[in-house]
Design an enzyme around this catalytic site. Structure first.
Site: not given
Length: 287
Positions: A67, A213
């Site tokens: 990341y 999610p």
């Protein structure tokens, strides 16, 4: 209940080899630049988001060496070091970056070991709380990848070990080398392709960390199932998506990510949202 500044009150889950964490965590992918590449627009804002997550009671923060790359781990350390006793930082290795939005599996044992050592340095810790294989590299014998993770744990450089985007067979294979503490697969209201993996994890008390999610797609559009439920319970679509996950299985540990304090607070308010049975049934049926 669109926003809340109260502490996260979702139940906890006891991660094997690690201990209890709050079930609603924070994913630190979005605190980097566009395409999960380079610096965020404002590094101090990124640090503020991480600090606010912990202030609101988050105890599980999920990141990865890829990341940024590296930048997410650096920002987490800048924001939180020295870490509180109950804060757990999970990281991952096994994907390399050649540019924005590009992800290439690399699972050579020497590479995974190197990345674990670098994550230790960036996070400023002596042992990684949770070290996850970001992807199983199809070009490398999977047993070699599992074996180096097991070695890192035996050496005390990681506490708990996890996998990402794997099948039940791959979880079983990894289990021959170490206790699989967590599995991080894509799972949400519109993508339930890992339902068999979730069932396996639920049966064996393995933490299941669903990535993406809050993705609700067409279900969140006006008149869709998520939109209807959101109006019914006076919540946002994201809160409904997260609450549905928290009620789906006691091993699910959602890690919604954002680079905004306001959006963070909105997401974390889902910990206090309990969907009625009829709403859960409607969402279950609305794949």
């Amino acid at each position: 209940m669109s926003t809340s500044t109260e502490n996260v009150s979702a139940s906890t889950f006891d991660v094997p080899d690690l201990g209890p964490v709050g079930r609603l965590g924070f994913g630190a992918m979005r605190i980097t630049g566009p395409g999960i590449w380079g610096e965020p627009a404002d590094r101090e804002t990124a640090r503020a988001v991480v600090r606010r997550a912990v202030e609101l009671g988050v105890t599980l923060i999920d990141t990865a060496d890829s990341y940024g790359p590296n930048i997410s781990e650096e920002i987490i350390a800048e924001a939180l070091y020295p870490y509180g006793d109950d804060v757990r930082v999970a990281t991952k290795a096994g994907l390399v970056r050649t540019g924005p939005d590009q992800w290439i599996p690399v699972g050579r044992p020497e590479y995974l070991r190197q990345q674990a050592e670098l994550s230790l340095r960036r996070l400023r810790v002596e042992a990684l709380d949770l070290f996850q294989l970001h992807r199983i590299d199809p070009k490398v014998d999977r047993d070699e990848q599992f074996a180096v993770l097991a070695d890192l744990q035996k050496e005390g450089k990681v506490k708990a070990l996890g996998l990402s985007q794997v099948s039940v067979d791959e979880i079983k294979a990894a289990g021959e080398y170490f206790t699989v503490a967590t599995v991080q697969n894509r799972y949400n209201l519109t993508d339930r392709s890992s339902a068999d993996v979730l069932d396996y994890c639920t049966e064996r008390a393995i933490g299941f960390i669903p990535w993406a999610p809050v993705s609700a797609g067409e279900l969140a559009r006006p008149g869709g199932a998520v939109d209807r439920v959101a109006h019914q319970v006076s919540a946002t679509a994201s809160q409904v998506a997260l609450a549905w996950l928290l009620q789906k299985s006691p091993v699910i540990l959602p890690i919604p990510g954002t680079g905004s304090v306001q959006h963070l607070e909105e997401n974390l308010a889902a910990a206090d949202l309990r969907l009625p049975a009829d709403a859960v049934a409607e969402l279950d049926a609305a794949a």
